[in-house]
Motif scaffolding. Structure first.
Motif, mmCIF file in Angstrom:
data_model
loop_
_atom_site.group_PDB
_atom_site.id
_atom_site.type_symbol
_atom_site.label_atom_id
_atom_site.label_comp_id
_atom_site.label_asym_id
_atom_site.label_seq_id
_atom_site.Cartn_x
_atom_site.Cartn_y
_atom_site.Cartn_z
ATOM 1 N N ALA A 1 -0.467 1.713 -0.747
ATOM 2 C CA ALA A 1 0.242 1.283 0.195
ATOM 3 C C ALA A 1 1.646 1.029 -0.143
ATOM 4 N N THR A 2 2.237 1.646 -1.158
ATOM 5 C CA THR A 2 3.702 1.531 -1.504
ATOM 6 C C THR A 2 4.569 2.538 -0.870
ATOM 7 N N ASN A 3 5.790 2.237 -0.723
ATOM 8 C CA ASN A 3 6.536 3.170 -0.279
ATOM 9 C C ASN A 3 7.097 3.963 -1.606
ATOM 10 N N PRO A 4 7.094 5.226 -1.364
ATOM 11 C CA PRO A 4 7.332 6.209 -2.632
ATOM 12 C C PRO A 4 8.704 6.106 -2.933
ATOM 13 N N PHE A 5 9.628 5.499 -2.299
ATOM 14 C CA PHE A 5 11.088 5.246 -2.671
ATOM 15 C C PHE A 5 11.329 3.987 -3.135
ATOM 16 N N GLU A 6 10.516 3.232 -3.244
ATOM 17 C CA GLU A 6 10.642 1.921 -3.675
ATOM 18 C C GLU A 6 10.269 1.487 -5.218
ATOM 19 N N LYS A 7 11.069 0.806 -5.748
ATOM 20 C CA LYS A 7 10.522 0.456 -7.062
ATOM 21 C C LYS A 7 10.259 -1.313 -7.126
ATOM 22 N N LEU A 8 9.513 -1.669 -8.235
ATOM 23 C CA LEU A 8 9.219 -2.906 -8.297
ATOM 24 C C LEU A 8 10.509 -3.847 -8.261
ATOM 25 N N PRO A 9 10.352 -5.284 -7.920
ATOM 26 C CA PRO A 9 9.205 -5.777 -7.192
ATOM 27 C C PRO A 9 9.036 -5.279 -5.656
ATOM 28 N N ASP A 10 10.070 -4.787 -5.322
ATOM 29 C CA ASP A 10 9.954 -4.300 -3.735
ATOM 30 C C ASP A 10 8.709 -3.723 -3.208
ATOM 31 N N ALA A 11 8.512 -2.570 -4.279
ATOM 32 C CA ALA A 11 7.285 -1.932 -4.017
ATOM 33 C C ALA A 11 5.924 -2.484 -3.808
ATOM 34 N N ALA A 12 5.707 -3.803 -4.559
ATOM 35 C CA ALA A 12 4.503 -4.593 -4.601
ATOM 36 C C ALA A 12 4.802 -5.976 -3.706
ATOM 37 N N ALA A 13 5.749 -5.805 -2.655
ATOM 38 C CA ALA A 13 5.905 -7.226 -2.072
ATOM 39 C C ALA A 13 4.740 -7.395 -1.102
ATOM 40 N N HIS A 14 4.040 -6.452 -0.761
ATOM 41 C CA HIS A 14 2.933 -6.695 0.253
ATOM 42 C C HIS A 14 1.576 -6.808 -0.391
#
Length: 268
Positions: free
Chosen positions: A159-172
């Motif tokens: 369920a990650t946004n393909p344009f985001e990097k960690l840690p934002d990509a795993a905020a959910h």
């Protein structure tokens, strides 16, 4: 060990979104790369940007039934109903359905009940349905899973946004892990190198993978790539899991790398 990629896109046309930089990605290209990487089979999710991709998926499955199976899609417009599901599942190699519900107008239909006819059709047929859905709609997915328990859901890319990097990509991540209580929800660990902040073996992602594994277990966490957008080779995507995760071994590794997704979609 049988290695099955839980998500690739095959298409032959010239059009592709910029982040899918291996374009086009043909049957011949995939077979060559799979052989080089030691990948036995792949679940083809026909490219939504190519209107011919579903027909191309049928070609792939007919020509190479031991290498490709399909999770197809159709437009969720006013003409779609349960009869379309039957027609779709009659296509050679079609083992389930996959829909991209990330656009706001589509995602809102998850929460509003506007797609209940689709979930009911999948529930009656007890088939797998993969969803690319954004984090705000994960609670609605949980509600759907509870109301239609015979449908087997698959969440693309953690369920990650393909344009985001960690840690934002795993905020959910907490919201994703909460779905594990529903036995008919599984997750695809696809596209994972794309959210890394470092190079191979992408150690920045390993804790996320461990948390997902601990929640869903080896039977409901599926390795895969979405190879056409990744910043690494297919072989590196394999060895990241088979060699670089010391907690993933034995029977668990066999399941995550292919056996579990084959069982989930009924690819015997």
């Amino acid at each position: 060990m049988t290695i099955i990629d839980a998500q690739i896109h095959l298409w032959a046309g010239p059009i592709a979104p910029p982040h899918h930089w291996r374009a086009p990605y043909t049957i011949a290209s995939a077979l060559r790369d799979m052989d080089q990487a030691g990948v036995d089979r792949a679940v083809n999710c026909p490219a939504i940007w190519d209107l011919e991709a579903n027909d191309y998926a049928v070609q792939a499955a007919l020509a190479h039934p031991d290498r490709f199976a399909t999770m197809g899609w159709f437009p969720l417009d006013g003409t779609a109903d349960a009869s379309v599901v039957d027609a779709w599942l009659d296509k050679p190699g079609m083992l389930g359905l996959r829909f991209m519900l990330a656009a706001p107008e589509m995602a809102d239909r998850i929460a509003s009940g506007g797609l209940d006819w689709l979930w009911a059709a999948a529930d009656r047929r007890q088939i797998a349905v993969a969803l690319m859905v954004l984090p705000p709609y994960l609670p609605a997915v949980a509600d759907i899973a509870a109301r239609f328990p015979r449908m087997r859901l698959m969440i693309d890319h953690l369920a990650t946004n393909p344009f985001e990097k960690l840690p934002d990509a795993a905020a959910h991540l907490d919201a994703l892990l909460a779905l594990a209580r529903h036995s008919n929800i599984a997750v695809k660990a696809t596209g994972v190198p794309g959210m890394a902040t470092d190079g191979y073996p992408f150690a920045s992602t390993h804790d996320v993978l461990r948390q997902v594994f601990d929640a869903f277990g080896a039977e409901r966490m599926f390795w895969g790539t979405d190879i056409t957008r990744l910043p690494c080779s297919w072989r590196e995507s394999v060895t990241m899991f088979t060699e670089e995760l010391p907690w993933l071994r034995g029977r668990d590794l066999d399941l995550v790398m292919g056996e579990a997704v084959a069982d989930w979609i009924g690819w015997r």
